[in-house]
Design a protein around this motif. Structure first.
Motif, mmCIF file in Angstrom:
data_model
loop_
_atom_site.group_PDB
_atom_site.id
_atom_site.type_symbol
_atom_site.label_atom_id
_atom_site.label_comp_id
_atom_site.label_asym_id
_atom_site.label_seq_id
_atom_site.Cartn_x
_atom_site.Cartn_y
_atom_site.Cartn_z
ATOM 1 N N GLU A 24 43.969 -12.188 66.932
ATOM 2 C CA GLU A 24 43.073 -11.803 68.012
ATOM 3 C C GLU A 24 41.681 -12.325 67.647
ATOM 4 N N VAL A 25 41.199 -13.265 68.448
ATOM 5 C CA VAL A 25 39.910 -13.898 68.134
ATOM 6 C C VAL A 25 38.787 -12.996 68.637
ATOM 7 N N PRO A 26 37.832 -12.665 67.788
ATOM 8 C CA PRO A 26 36.692 -11.862 68.259
ATOM 9 C C PRO A 26 35.962 -12.583 69.385
ATOM 10 N N LEU A 27 35.474 -11.827 70.329
ATOM 11 C CA LEU A 27 34.866 -12.406 71.528
ATOM 12 C C LEU A 27 33.524 -13.081 71.238
ATOM 13 N N ASP A 28 32.965 -12.893 70.063
ATOM 14 C CA ASP A 28 31.709 -13.574 69.771
ATOM 15 C C ASP A 28 31.938 -14.993 69.258
ATOM 16 N N LEU A 29 33.218 -15.389 69.142
ATOM 17 C CA LEU A 29 33.551 -16.728 68.687
ATOM 18 C C LEU A 29 34.064 -17.560 69.856
ATOM 19 N N SER A 30 33.852 -18.845 69.802
ATOM 20 C CA SER A 30 34.319 -19.747 70.859
ATOM 21 C C SER A 30 35.835 -19.674 70.953
ATOM 22 N N GLN A 31 36.331 -19.637 72.199
ATOM 23 C CA GLN A 31 37.769 -19.565 72.414
ATOM 24 C C GLN A 31 38.088 -19.917 73.854
ATOM 25 N N PRO A 32 39.285 -20.478 74.114
ATOM 26 C CA PRO A 32 39.703 -20.776 75.481
ATOM 27 C C PRO A 32 39.974 -19.488 76.246
ATOM 28 N N PRO A 33 40.141 -19.585 77.569
ATOM 29 C CA PRO A 33 40.381 -18.396 78.381
ATOM 30 C C PRO A 33 41.759 -17.780 78.109
ATOM 31 N N THR A 34 41.839 -16.471 78.290
ATOM 32 C CA THR A 34 43.102 -15.720 78.220
ATOM 33 C C THR A 34 43.167 -14.787 79.417
ATOM 34 N N ILE A 35 44.254 -14.865 80.209
ATOM 35 C CA ILE A 35 44.449 -13.956 81.346
ATOM 36 C C ILE A 35 44.769 -12.569 80.799
ATOM 37 N N THR A 36 43.975 -11.583 81.167
ATOM 38 C CA THR A 36 44.179 -10.216 80.661
ATOM 39 C C THR A 36 44.798 -9.285 81.692
ATOM 40 N N HIS A 37 44.656 -9.606 82.988
ATOM 41 C CA HIS A 37 45.226 -8.728 84.011
ATOM 42 C C HIS A 37 45.424 -9.536 85.291
ATOM 43 N N GLN A 38 46.592 -9.345 85.939
ATOM 44 C CA GLN A 38 46.871 -10.029 87.193
ATOM 45 C C GLN A 38 47.817 -9.176 88.029
ATOM 46 N N SER A 39 47.814 -9.398 89.311
ATOM 47 C CA SER A 39 48.690 -8.663 90.223
ATOM 48 C C SER A 39 50.131 -9.089 89.995
ATOM 49 N N PRO A 40 51.109 -8.244 90.396
ATOM 50 C CA PRO A 40 52.520 -8.587 90.194
ATOM 51 C C PRO A 40 52.921 -9.814 91.015
ATOM 52 N N LYS A 41 54.031 -10.442 90.565
ATOM 53 C CA LYS A 41 54.509 -11.636 91.264
ATOM 54 C C LYS A 41 54.828 -11.328 92.719
ATOM 55 N N ASP A 42 55.553 -10.234 92.961
ATOM 56 C CA ASP A 42 55.904 -9.835 94.328
ATOM 57 C C ASP A 42 54.967 -8.684 94.707
ATOM 58 N N TYR A 43 53.936 -8.991 95.466
ATOM 59 C CA TYR A 43 52.839 -8.046 95.725
ATOM 60 C C TYR A 43 52.915 -7.613 97.183
ATOM 61 N N ILE A 44 53.422 -6.392 97.410
ATOM 62 C CA ILE A 44 53.525 -5.843 98.763
ATOM 63 C C ILE A 44 52.306 -4.974 99.003
#
Length: 1179
Positions: A24-44
């Motif tokens: 887990e890279v500390p956020l004060d260091l350079s790093q590429p993006p990571t998706i942390t939260h997204q809606s479900p695939k089938d979103y009603i």
């Protein structure tokens, strides 16, 4: 060659897998993006609310976001109804001006910064739908009784599909059973219909869960008719034509309504729920059973629903594939159906999604995207959202099917890689970045963090670290003397130190050291091992009567540093909000218990680290309710059947029923017990008597007690009859010497069997064998026969008679006429002396005919005529010993030795005693004497004294002498050596010489006869003090030197008192006084002019401590053990000296302990005698 290269790649992957782990890279260091939260695939979505499509990501720098819709760029700025949340990729769609269906589609979010690009799943947005049912009226359904029936539901298609249930007009669920049940598609199936199935409110409801709306189908009317009713109904409609045959529906073997045919197939996805359904019709209703070919059902995942008609298997796996048989069976046959189940699988991870890589320049690593599915899925790679084949070439990167291998990576190679695995049933999309960094180690776990665990539990001590290259972790305890390796320590790859079973000795400070080529970092944490929380006294199972008070105890032992809380649950829920429930520190009390309080009570004692629970059940009991519905059946003259309905048991099973009756003819208002039956029965066969008007009632008994009686039954009358039995307890005895009283126990009203009950009394002499004499007796239970000979045996009979006949032939009883006093005395009476206190008397028994009654026994009258010793007085008091039964001898205990006794013997019967036998005498031999009557000490001298005594009161023979023993006794009651002296019988005093002066002696004196020595009498005495010694003490006490010493001491005390008085008056002139005057504290008072004393140290404040001193709680002032001052050598107590050397007595108060000690020493005035006694103790 290709296989060889692939094998080398696999080995390289395995090797490199040991070198790298996800960090887990500390956020004060350079790093590429990571998706942390997204809606479900089938979103009603709910069409009534704004649409929110989530997309959150992290990175350094913070990523920017963009979206695609249906595969093309979605320009958010061009749509006024859509906006993106600040610092986020989440879309918020306002549907107030546009319908929600306008925004349906496939959305994908992209998060990018300068180090790479991450993408979300394809999010399919659809709005939920709950369409209305058609309002078409449904025609009534008329069916013949016994046939099968299907009521269709067929709700409108919704998103998601609705939940189906059947109800009536009152919104009550329609009852279902093995005969009537709902299918998976919502239709209602009847295996066969009954007349009671007729109703006009079969209503199918569809509940759409997303919008929480319920749609209702039009009611369906069903009429179930028998054959004649159907023909009559249809004839009226179709010109008297019978539509049905004359034969009713016959019983038949099962056939399947669903599924159809002998076999069918079903496909299910891995991880989903498999539901197989078989519904059959038949008469009688068939039963359904399930089997699987070649294997058993998975027990933990399998269940049946809808009365065995549905087989349900959750979390389906490939092992659930195969043939399933359902069988419908009734008494007329069976039907079979086979369902072939195939299992497909959307892609699923084998070892988890690929993990982020953090590599240092020059390091190697791998990204693995390993998944499976049925059919086998395809794998594609992308870098920063672009297919990898279209991405810039990189010599350090090599793609091998589901793996990307990185070798000798360099700065600038950071990127986000996408792995997409898909087949016909779904896809998996994962983002994993490669971040090339050079960073010294750092420990992310907070410093000085305290870990607390329970003894004998697992302890995990974190050392979350980061560094590139990955730092190596080492652990130390308390100091850095040795690395923690081996038992009991386990070091995990993420740096966590595990102690599998923590013990008290594991407590302490732990040092985590993270090190790589760029540096070293040290972190300290602490482990505290606590004692477990344990419930020592658990609540116990309770059975309590309603209205009483019950208490459950829950006492706990816990670590002193933890503070357990107590929570009580009832049936796994909260306690009722009722003031009758009182929670104490370690108990739960319920007052005025009701039946609703029954249940399982659980005590939960938990701390911040652990919890312990204990449960107990409470059963509330009460007396049972009275039985009801008493009914009399099978009525006969001598019996009847009684049935009843039991009342509520109130949680305590009924043990038995008690049947009582009331005789309304003979004893109205009095209830009598008739019989009992076990609590499992509700009938009783009752035997009855003639000529009784019966009324019955029943009581129930449980562990609490009897119920109230039931209401009485109807009256049942029996006809009269002759008596069934005769009186019992027939006796014959005399109250006078010439009569015979015949008595019996009369029959009760229940036993009389008819009116005018009376008795026929018969008697005759037993030996004469003559005729029976008979009399009739009414309203009585005895008859007196006069003029009988004395104590003669008779035979007796008593027979019951009423207006309807006589009782059975009576039994013969025996009795005797009255007794008279015996007329003879025992003969051959003699006595045998056994010892000095016991004699045995013998006699010949008196003949039975001379006793003239029942022999009760013999009495021996005996008395002491006189003692054979001339000094003892004459005794004439008589004593009596009785010997019950036909005895011919008896013992006379407790006689006086050396005495003359007289005695005679008499026989006695129930009337009294006979004449005495001739009086005889016997002499008792000598015995041991009693103790001397007195022992006194006279004439005590310095070394002698005189003892005087009186002879024993009970000499029990001729005194032959005395024995005197004596011994000295010291102040601690220890006895010295014993001296013994024999004295002649004619002596009553003795003088003992050569004794020690001023010594206590104990004396023992006993008398003797030829039979031995008797008990001793004891006495103590003290010889007087030596007069010469006393004289010397007085002389010493009166010596001149001693008087001079006493005078010197008195003079010294007087001088000390004068000095103290002078110093008290001079106290105001000392510098100390000036310092005290400078204080403003109100405790310091000026010197009082009237009594020349300091205000602070006046008599009423002598016990106040000096300012600034520390006084112990017991009020004493301790001196330090090392205090070596003149106080220890002065006679005036704890004095002190001031600055100019003068003595200030008032500043040195004696300690309480010394005052007490000195007070004890001086509690006695000086005495010359005492002083000399003290000196004498050293001599």
């Amino acid at each position: 060659m290709m296989e060889r290269r692939r094998m080398d790649a696999v080995l390289l992957v395995v090797f490199l897998g040991h070198l790298t782990t996800a960090l887990e890279v500390p956020l004060d260091l350079s790093q590429p993006p990571t998706i942390t939260h997204q809606s479900p695939k089938d979103y009603i979505i709910d069409p009534r609310e704004n649409i929110i499509i989530h997309c959150e990501a992290k990175g350094k720098p913070h990523p920017s976001f963009s979206w695609t819709r249906n595969g093309t760029h979605f320009d958010i700025d061009q749509d006024p109804n859509v906006h993106m949340r600040p610092h986020s990729g989440t879309l918020v769609v306002d549907i107030s001006r546009e319908k929600a269906e306008h925004f349906e589609g496939i959305y994908q979010c992209t998060a990018r910064n300068k180090h790479g690009t991450a993408v979300s799943n394809n999010i399919v947005v659809r709005q939920s739908r709950s369409p209305l049912w058609s309002k078409d009226k449904i025609k009534p359904i008329v069916v013949q009784e016994g046939v099968s029936l299907i009521l269709p539901c067929r709700p409108p298609a919704g998103l998601p599909p609705p939940i189906i249930f059947w109800m009536d007009n009152n919104f009550q669920r329609l009852p279902q059973s093995s005969r009537v049940s709902q299918a998976l598609n919502g239709d209602l199936y009847f295996s066969n219909v009954l007349r009671e199935d007729s109703r006009n409110d079969y209503i199918c409801y569809a509940r759409f869960p997303h919008t929480q709306t319920i749609q209702q189908k039009q009611p369906i009317t069903v009429k179930v008719l028998n054959l004649d009713a159907i023909n009559d109904t249809m004839a009226a409609l179709y010109n008297d034509t019978d539509l049905f045959s004359d034969d009713p529906v016959e019983e038949r073997k099962p056939t399947f309504l669903i599924p159809s045919g002998p076999s069918s197939s079903k496909m299910v996805l891995r991880g989903h729920v498999l539901e197989l359904e078989c519904i059959a019709e038949g008469l009688p209703t068939p039963e359904i059973s399930w089997t699987k070919v070649s294997s058993d059902f998975p027990a933990q995942r399998t269940s049946t629903l809808h009365y065995q008609k549905t087989l349900r298997i959750v979390n389906v796996s490939e092992s659930d594939e195969g043939d399933y048989h359902c069988t419908a069976r009734n008494q007329f046959g069976s039907a079979h159906h086979t369902i072939r189940v195939t299992v497909k699988a959307a892609p699923y991870w084998i070892s988890g999604a690929p993990r982020n890589l953090v590599l240092a320049p020059g390091e190697n690593g791998v990204l693995t995207c390993r998944a499976s599915g049925t059919p086998k899925p395809s794998i594609t790679w992308a870098m920063n959202g672009i297919p990898i084949e279209n991405s810039p070439k990189d010599l350090s990167r090599k793609v091998e099917d589901d793996t990307i291998i990185f070798t000798d990576v360099q700065t600038g190679s950071s990127a986000v890689y996408q792995c997409n695995i898909s087949n016909d049933y779904g896809y998996l999309l994962a983002n994993a970045f490669v971040n090339v960094l050079s960073e010294p180690p750092r420990v992310l776990t907070p410093a000085n963090k305290v870990y607390q665990v329970i003894k004998n539990h697992q302890a995990l001590i974190d050392c979350a670290s980061f560094g590139s290259p990955i730092p190596k972790i080492k652990w130390f305890k308390d100091s850095r003397s040795s690395i923690l390796v081996g038992e009991p320590y386990i070091l995990h790859d993420n740096g966590t130190l595990e102690i599998h079973i923590a013990q008290a000795q594991n407590s302490g400070k732990y040092i985590c050291v993270a090190q790589n080529v760029l540096g070293i970092y040290e972190n300290h944490v602490y482990l505290e091992v606590k004692e477990p929380t344990r419930i020592l006294k658990q609540p116990e199972y309770k059975v309590i009567q309603r209205g009483r008070t019950v208490m459950f105890e829950c006492k706990v032992k816990h670590d002193p540093s933890l503070f357990p809380t107590m929570t009580w649950l009832k049936d796994d829920g909260e306690l009722p909000d009722d003031e009758r429930f009182t929670v104490g520190s370690d108990s739960l009390t319920i007052t005025d218990v009701t039946e609703n309080d029954a249940g399982v009570y659980t005590c939960i004692r938990n701390t911040s680290l652990d919890v312990d629970t204990a449960s107990a059940e409470l059963t509330v009991v009460e007396r049972p309710d009275p039985p009801s519905d008493l009914e009399l059946t099978d009525k006969k003259q001598r019996s009847v059947q009684l049935t009843w309905t039991p009342g509520d048991e109130h949680n305590s099973p009924i043990q038995k029923f008690l049947i009582q009756y009331e005789d309304l003819l003979h004893h109205r208002g009095h209830w009598h017990n008739l019989t009992e039956v076990p609590g499992t029965k509700t009938t009783a066969h009752l035997k009855l008597s003639p000529y009784v008007h019966y009324s019955f009632r029943v009581l129930a008994l449980n562990t609490v007690g009897f119920s109230h009686p039931s209401l009485p039954s109807k009256i049942y009358r029996t006809d009269p009859a002759a008596p069934d039995e005769n009186p019992t307890g027939v006796q014959g005895f005399g109250t006078e010497h010439d009569n015979l009283v015949i008595s019996w126990k009369p029959l009760s009203g229940l036993q009389s069997n008819g009116p005018r009950l009376h008795y026929r009394v018969m008697w005759r002499q037993k030996a004469v064998d003559g005729e029976w004499t008979t009399v009739t007796v009414a309203n009585n239970s005895k008859f007196v026969v006069s003029g009988t000979p004395t104590f003669v045996p008779y035979e007796l009979k008593v027979q019951a008679v009423n207006d309807h006949g006589v009782g059975p032939e009576p039994a013969i009883f025996h009795g005797y006429s009255g007794e008279d006093l015996p007329v003879a005395a025992p003969e051959n009476v003699q006595a045998v002396v056994l010892n000095s206190t016991l004699a045995e008397v013998h006699w010949d028994p008196v003949p039975q005919k001379l006793i003239r009654g029942y022999l009760k026994g013999y009495k021996v009258y005996y008395w002491k005529e006189r003692s054979l010793h001339k000094h003892n007085p004459h005794h004439v008091e008589k004593q009596i010993l009785s010997f019950s039964g036909n005895h011919s001898h008896g013992m006379l205990p407790g006689l006086h030795p050396f005495s003359l006794y007289s005695f005679n013997v008499r026989v006695y019967n129930g009337k009294g005693e006979g004449p005495p036998s001739p009086t005889q005498q016997f002499e008792m031999p000598e015995g041991v004497p009693g103790a001397p009557t007195s022992l006194t000490v006279t004439n005590p001298n310095l070394d002698s004294l005189t003892l005087e005594w009186s002879p024993p009161h009970d000499r029990n023979g001729h005194i032959t002498g005395y024995t005197l023993k004596y011994q000295p006794v010291n102040n601690s009651n220890e006895l010295g050596p014993v001296e013994e002296l024999a004295l002649p019988a004619n002596e009553t005093s003795v003088t003992l010489l050569n004794l020690k002066y001023s010594t206590r002696y104990r004396f023992y004196l006993n008398a003797k006869t030829v039979r031995g020595a008797g008990p001793a009498i004891s006495q103590e005495a003290v010889t007087i003090m030596d007069e010469a010694v006393a004289s010397r003490q007085v002389d010493i006490a009166t010596q001149g030197w001693f008087i001079g010493l006493m005078c010197a001491i008195a003079l010294l005390i007087l001088i000390l008192l004068i000095i103290c008085f002078i110093q008290r008056n001079k106290g105001g002139k000392y510098p100390v006084k000036e310092k005290e005057d400078a204080h403003t504290d109100p405790e310091f008072q000026p010197m009082k002019e009237d009594d020349c004393t300091f205000g602070e140290y006046s008599d009423n404040e002598d016990h106040k401590p000096l300012k600034g001193s520390r006084t112990p709680s017991n009020g004493t002032v301790k001196r330090d053990d090392s205090d070596d001052s003149l106080v220890d050598y002065g006679e005036g107590g704890d004095g002190q000296f001031n600055e100019d050397g003068s003595f200030i007595g008032q500043y040195s108060g004696k300690s309480a302990s010394r005052d007490i000690a000195e007070g004890h020493e001086s509690s006695e005035a000086p005495s010359p005698i005492n002083a000399m006694n003290s000196l004498n103790s050293f001599v």
